[in-house]
Design an enzyme around this catalytic site. Structure first.
Site, PDB file in Angstrom:
ATOM      1  N   GLU A  19      -6.634  -2.898  -7.996  1.00 11.98           N
ATOM      2  CA  GLU A  19      -6.967  -3.825  -6.871  1.00 11.98           C
ATOM      3  C   GLU A  19      -7.327  -5.066  -7.074  1.00 11.98           C
ATOM      4  O   GLU A  19      -8.122  -5.708  -6.862  1.00 11.98           O
ATOM      5  CB  GLU A  19      -8.104  -3.007  -6.025  1.00 11.98           C
TER       6      GLU A  19
ATOM      7  N   CYS B 205       9.314   3.571   3.922  1.00 14.49           N
ATOM      8  CA  CYS B 205       8.904   2.981   5.358  1.00 14.49           C
ATOM      9  C   CYS B 205       8.656   4.057   6.328  1.00 14.49           C
ATOM     10  O   CYS B 205       9.414   5.058   6.582  1.00 14.49           O
ATOM     11  CB  CYS B 205      10.234   2.262   5.778  1.00 14.49           C
TER      12      CYS B 205
ATOM     13  N   MET C 177       0.777  -1.403   0.206  1.00 17.22           N
ATOM     14  CA  MET C 177      -0.098   0.185   0.035  1.00 17.22           C
ATOM     15  C   MET C 177       0.760   1.201   0.149  1.00 17.22           C
ATOM     16  O   MET C 177       2.073   1.064   0.686  1.00 17.22           O
ATOM     17  CB  MET C 177      -0.726  -0.053   1.410  1.00 17.22           C
ATOM     18  N   PHE C 178       0.459   2.369  -0.754  1.00 15.83           N
ATOM     19  CA  PHE C 178       1.390   3.536  -0.643  1.00 15.83           C
ATOM     20  C   PHE C 178       2.332   3.498  -1.469  1.00 15.83           C
ATOM     21  O   PHE C 178       3.245   4.496  -1.503  1.00 15.83           O
ATOM     22  CB  PHE C 178       1.737   3.957   0.599  1.00 15.83           C
ATOM     23  N   SER C 179       2.665   2.443  -2.459  1.00 17.77           N
ATOM     24  CA  SER C 179       3.551   2.412  -3.291  1.00 17.77           C
ATOM     25  C   SER C 179       3.521   2.951  -4.607  1.00 17.77           C
ATOM     26  O   SER C 179       4.639   3.245  -5.309  1.00 17.77           O
ATOM     27  CB  SER C 179       4.120   0.887  -3.625  1.00 17.77           C
TER      28      SER C 179
HETATM   29  P1  ADP Z   1      -1.157   2.456  -3.847  1.00 18.19           P
HETATM   30  O1  ADP Z   1      -2.153   2.402  -4.932  1.00 18.19           O
HETATM   31  O2  ADP Z   1       0.011   1.779  -4.296  1.00 18.19           O
HETATM   32  O3  ADP Z   1      -1.556   2.241  -2.679  1.00 18.19           O
HETATM   33  P2  ADP Z   1      -1.269   5.281  -4.352  1.00 18.19           P
HETATM   34  O4  ADP Z   1      -0.823   5.327  -6.137  1.00 18.19           O
HETATM   35  O5  ADP Z   1      -2.739   5.301  -4.210  1.00 18.19           O
HETATM   36  O6  ADP Z   1      -0.687   4.069  -3.929  1.00 18.19           O
HETATM   37  O7  ADP Z   1      -0.648   6.339  -3.589  1.00 18.19           O
HETATM   38  C1  ADP Z   1       0.775   6.664  -3.757  1.00 18.19           C
HETATM   39  C2  ADP Z   1       0.852   8.132  -2.937  1.00 18.19           C
HETATM   40  O8  ADP Z   1       0.562   7.683  -1.461  1.00 18.19           O
HETATM   41  C3  ADP Z   1       2.360   8.623  -2.833  1.00 18.19           C
HETATM   42  O9  ADP Z   1       2.364   9.613  -4.030  1.00 18.19           O
HETATM   43  C4  ADP Z   1       2.202   9.672  -1.555  1.00 18.19           C
HETATM   44  O10 ADP Z   1       1.718  10.785  -1.706  1.00 18.19           O
HETATM   45  C5  ADP Z   1       1.189   8.859  -0.755  1.00 18.19           C
HETATM   46  N1  ADP Z   1       1.874   8.279   0.518  1.00 18.19           N
HETATM   47  C6  ADP Z   1       1.164   8.240   1.632  1.00 18.19           C
HETATM   48  N2  ADP Z   1       2.069   7.405   2.632  1.00 18.19           N
HETATM   49  C7  ADP Z   1       3.268   6.938   1.893  1.00 18.19           C
HETATM   50  C8  ADP Z   1       4.472   6.363   2.239  1.00 18.19           C
HETATM   51  N3  ADP Z   1       4.694   5.879   3.407  1.00 18.19           N
HETATM   52  N4  ADP Z   1       5.321   5.765   1.094  1.00 18.19           N
HETATM   53  C9  ADP Z   1       4.982   6.497  -0.155  1.00 18.19           C
HETATM   54  N5  ADP Z   1       3.916   6.964  -0.420  1.00 18.19           N
HETATM   55  C10 ADP Z   1       3.148   7.388   0.392  1.00 18.19           C
HETATM   56 MG    MG Z   2      -4.158   1.748  -5.353  1.00 18.31          MG
END
Ligand code: ADP
Ligand code: MG
Length: 194
Positions: free
Chosen positions: A94, A150, A23-25
């Site tokens: 997802e 992290c 998540m958040f990647s």
């Molecule tokens: P995913 O779909 O993989 O969950 P998203 O594309 O929705 O990720 O979101 C990525 C965004 O999340 C980043 O650009 C940043 O703004 C935000 N973010 C929040 N917490 C973190 C974190 N720990 N590391 C990196 N990005 C984060």
């Molecule tokens: Mg996502």
């Protein structure tokens, strides 16, 4: 004539791209980036997501950075097949929430000449491979693993840690329920919880 036809058929073959990570990647961001570029080239694009992902919006795919793009929520992978006919590019976000028939559906779409871009969590909050993702990674032509930061060490994170007490495999949430952790920090919190 025969040769010409087989070349044309070969041109009509598509492929599968998988974007995975914690998540958040930035999986959704990357999916949106690829789709927006394709749209500039007048490609016909359709994005799907599982109906159960209602975190930000029912009808949009939204990143944690609030980037968004229109999407169609569906109950099952078969529905994606039904609705994809007139599109060149199929995006699926997802994907970990779909059942294993998503593997058949992605192959079928690619075989029919479509570029299939699939984004999904590769691991669940326990650090185990998530749903159909390992198999999707196996059948994909292109794989991109993205990483978060992290929240405890500032290093590269590939794990998703659930910060609230709940043992359901699927628990929708954002930074109030999950944090991205490096392998080292993930192991540390798991040990403390034992
Ligand atoms: P995913 O779909 O993989 O969950 P998203 O594309 O929705 O990720 O979101 C990525 C965004 O999340 C980043 O650009 C940043 O703004 C935000 N973010 C929040 N917490 C973190 C974190 N720990 N590391 C990196 N990005 C984060
Ligand atoms: Mg996502």
């Amino acid at each position: 004539m025969f040769l010409e036809r087989s070349i044309n058929q070969a041109d009509n073959i598509g492929w599968i791209e998988v974007i995975c990570g914690s998540m958040f990647s930035g999986k959704t961001e990357e999916l949106i980036r690829r789709v927006k570029r394709a749209k500039l080239a007048k490609q016909k694009v359709k994005i799907f997501k599982p109906k159960q992902d209602t975190r930000y919006s029912k009808k949009k795919v939204t990143s944690h950075d609030n980037n968004s793009i229109k999407s169609k929520p569906v109950n099952s992978p078969e529905k994606i097949l039904e609705l994809s006919e007139k599109f060149d590019i199929i995006g699926i976000d997802e994907a970990q929430f779909f059942d294993d028939s998503i593997i058949y559906v992605c192959n079928k779409l690619a075989n029919a000449g479509k570029r299939v871009i699939v984004a999904g969590l590769d691991m669940d909050y326990r650090g185990n491979p998530f749903g159909p993702m390992p198999n999707l990674l196996a059948i994909a032509e292109y794989i991109t693993k993205v990483h978060a930061v992290c929240t405890r060490s500032g290093k590269m994170a590939s794990y998703t840690h659930r910060t609230v007490k709940n043992e359901d495999l699927v628990l929708l949430g954002d930074t109030r329920r999950y944090e991205a952790l490096s392998r080292r920090e993930f192991i540390k919190v798991k040990r403390k919880k034992k």
